[in-house]
Design a protein around this motif. Structure first.
Motif, mmCIF file in Angstrom:
data_model
loop_
_atom_site.group_PDB
_atom_site.id
_atom_site.type_symbol
_atom_site.label_atom_id
_atom_site.label_comp_id
_atom_site.label_asym_id
_atom_site.label_seq_id
_atom_site.Cartn_x
_atom_site.Cartn_y
_atom_site.Cartn_z
ATOM 1 N N GLN A 40 0.848 -1.089 -0.079
ATOM 2 C CA GLN A 40 -0.016 0.149 0.003
ATOM 3 C C GLN A 40 0.741 1.154 -0.099
ATOM 4 O OE1 GLN A 40 -3.135 -0.293 -0.572
ATOM 5 N NE2 GLN A 40 -3.279 1.842 -0.615
ATOM 6 N N SER A 41 1.747 1.248 0.778
ATOM 7 C CA SER A 41 2.849 2.266 0.972
ATOM 8 C C SER A 41 3.536 2.764 -0.413
ATOM 9 C CB SER A 41 3.656 2.249 2.172
ATOM 10 O OG SER A 41 4.939 2.970 1.878
ATOM 11 N N GLU A 79 1.113 4.115 -3.185
ATOM 12 C CA GLU A 79 0.848 5.457 -2.625
ATOM 13 C C GLU A 79 2.126 6.366 -3.351
ATOM 14 O OE1 GLU A 79 -1.830 6.836 -2.322
ATOM 15 O OE2 GLU A 79 -2.399 4.583 -2.143
ATOM 16 N N ARG A 126 2.056 6.203 -7.185
ATOM 17 C CA ARG A 126 1.016 7.325 -7.556
ATOM 18 C C ARG A 126 1.326 8.616 -7.600
ATOM 19 N NH1 ARG A 126 -4.413 5.702 -7.453
ATOM 20 N NH2 ARG A 126 -4.603 4.244 -5.690
ATOM 21 N N GLU A 127 2.066 8.965 -6.463
ATOM 22 C CA GLU A 127 2.779 10.430 -6.341
ATOM 23 C C GLU A 127 3.651 10.620 -7.320
ATOM 24 O OE1 GLU A 127 5.068 12.632 -3.068
ATOM 25 O OE2 GLU A 127 3.864 11.128 -2.263
#
Ligand SMILES: NC(=O)C1=CN([C@@H]2O[C@H](COP(=O)(O)OP(=O)(O)OC[C@H]3O[C@@H](n4cnc5c(N)ncnc54)[C@H](O)[C@@H]3O)[C@@H](O)[C@H]2O)C=CC1
Ligand SMILES: O=C(O)/C=C/C=C(\O)C(=O)O
Length: 492
Positions: free
Chosen positions: A298-299, A302, A305-306
């Motif tokens: 999950q980390s 993210e 995505r960023e």
């Protein structure tokens, strides 16, 4: 044809002369899909002329010393460097690659492709293998005329990767550039001429793959074929090579895993994952299957995505652009088709998934999950800005997923554990495995694809094994011993 202020020859280049085409084909820029002009097309007769010119030039170029060839080839490399601005705007306009990346990396790499092998050829040297009855003297002789066939995603870099070792070893060549982006190779021929590469040593014949490329691969006057492109075309080229019993080197497609373990530097892994979208994903080496250890998935997602969110999609000539267009309307439809079918099979779009407002051929960087291991999107090469996302719990599971593919070109591993890097790196079936890095190319290292990703190995001296006839002169030890009293050819 003129691209900005650069005059680009679009004729063939045969025996040191510009030659008109038997036909012509349209050249478009993917930037806005407009027509730039036309390029000469080739046919069997033009290929015959080019091969004949190359065979004639082989008598002198093949006999020159590696040092003499090196002088000319180093000048060629310098002309490439000196024309960085012209080459990068031409290639960027022609294939939609980022102008700043071509200028910063591809041009330098192209010059190095020539220079590196020019220097290396001066030290091929051969080997002496002492034996109890005979001494074997191994020499490298240039093979003859090499047929070089290259794709549109990196015409300069991938053509010079073949030209460098072929010419340095003393072969002459006929290069068939990609019809979707022929312009920078046309310009390259002019730079070779300016550098003093003699007529007939480097010939360029443009045209459609099925006509010009096939005629070149089929030609009985060719001694080697080196091809980079799709596995489908690779099969046809290998079939042509088999008919003439000619050695062939194939650099083909990929579907490389990008494996991130929980011990990895996640910021570095995310930044490198975002790089897999460069050249709009039209990179055979790209790690297109992200495999993330569940505990950090999950980390990592993210962070990716960023990073991807900060990438600007648009005109590849602009300094601030990170992702340009796909090469053609056909490629756009192909990429979109993959995404549509994956969605129909249950994949969700984690980001991207559609055309970008920058224009007709721009597709958003896309990440898809969940995807099943046997699905088309996981197994087939998209050659576009589309990655898949999978998670794993155990190292062994990651290795199984990574290797469950018909390809074997490259792999990327991110881990903080050196023992794991070595274990997993050894277990993954791929020609190149990068650890905590991507696309670092040492020209002395072997470069190859396993399975459907290729046939043969190039890089360093292995390139000379391919472009040369490796010959053994085996001499009876007793014959020439000082003081021996009889035997043929004994020196006095
Ligand atoms: N392994 C590697 O180093 C690389 C592999 N590729 C692969 O190349 C593919 C994309 O490039 P494309 O240009 O679409 O590939 P492609 O296979 O369609 O074309 C490559 C070249 O082959 C020529 N050609 C086509 N049909 C031919 C035939 N029957 N006989 C002889 N030549 C023929 C084309 O005109 C072009 O010059 C992808 O699969 C990609 O993964 C691309 C770059 C590097
Ligand atoms: O570095 C090489 O020799 C080959 C690289 C291949 C690509 O960059 C590509 O397919 O895009």
């Amino acid at each position: 044809m003129k691209i900005e202020t650069v005059y680009v020859p679009t004729d063939h280049y045969i025996d040191g002369k510009r030659v008109s085409g038997s036909a012509s084909f349209e050249v478009r820029t993917p930037i806005d899909n407009s027509v730039l002009g036309t390029c000469a097309g080739g046919n069997k007769d033009l290929i015959d002329r080019a091969v004949e010119a190359a065979r004639a030039a082989f008598h002198t170029w093949g006999k020159a010393s590696a040092v003499a060839r090196g002088v000319v080839l180093r000048r060629f490399a310098q002309r490439i460097r000196a024309n960085k601005a012209a080459l990068s705007i031409v290639e960027s306009t022609d294939n939609g690659g980022l102008r700043h990346a071509i200028a910063a990396h591809m041009i330098e790499r192209s010059a190095q492709n020539i220079e590196f092998f020019a220097a290396r050829a001066e030290h091929i040297g051969g080997e002496v293998v002492p034996g109890s009855t005979n001494t074997d003297i191994v020499t490298y002789e240039p093979a003859g005329v090499a047929a070089l066939i290259t794709p549109w995603n990196g015409p300069l870099m991938l053509s010079t990767w073949k030209l460098g070792p072929a010419l340095a070893a003393g072969n002459t060549v006929v290069l068939k550039p990609p019809e979707l982006a022929p312009l920078s190779c046309g310009l390259l021929a002019s730079l070779a001429e300016e550098a003093g590469v003699p007529p007939g040593v480097l010939n360029v014949v443009h045209g459609d793959g099925t006509v010009t490329g096939q005629a070149l691969a089929d030609h009985p006057g060719i001694s080697r074929i080196s091809f980079t492109g799709s596995p489908q075309t690779g099969r046809k080229v290998a079939t042509a090579a088999a008919a003439n019993l000619v050695p062939v080197s194939l650099e083909l497609g990929g579907k490389s895993p990008f494996v991130v373990f929980s011990s990895a530097d996640l910021d570095a892994a995310a930044a490198t994952a975002a790089r897999q979208y460069f050249n709009a994903g039209q990179v055979c080496l790209a790690g297109t299957r992200i495999l993330a250890e569940r505990s950090i998935a999950q980390s990592l997602l993210e962070k990716i995505r960023e990073k991807v969110g900060a990438m600007r999609i648009g005109d590849p000539r602009d300094e601030s652009t990170s992702i340009g267009p796909l090469i053609s309307a056909r490629q756009f439809e192909r990429v979109k088709g993959f995404v549509d079918r994956a969605r129909a099979q249950g994949a969700e779009v984690l980001f991207g998934g559609r055309q970008h407002s920058a224009g007709e051929l721009y597709f958003e960087p896309t990440l898809l999950a969940p995807v099943s291991q046997k699905s088309e999107i996981v197994q087939n090469e998209v050659f576009g800005p589309v990655l898949t996302w999978q998670t794993f719990d155990e190292e062994a599971e990651a290795i199984t997923l990574a290797n469950d593919t018909t390809f074997g070109l490259a792999a990327v591993i991110f881990t903080g554990d050196p023992a794991q890097a070595e274990r997993v790196g050894k277990a993954i079936v791929a020609g190149t495995v990068w650890v905590n890095s991507f696309f670092v190319r040492n020209l002395a290292a072997p470069f190859s694809g396993f399975r459907l990703s290729g046939v043969g190995v190039e890089g360093g001296n292995r390139s000379f094994d391919f472009y040369c006839n490796v010959k053994n002169l085996s001499i009876d030890n007793a014959s020439f011993q000082r003081g021996a009293s009889s035997g043929p050819g004994r020196p006095h």
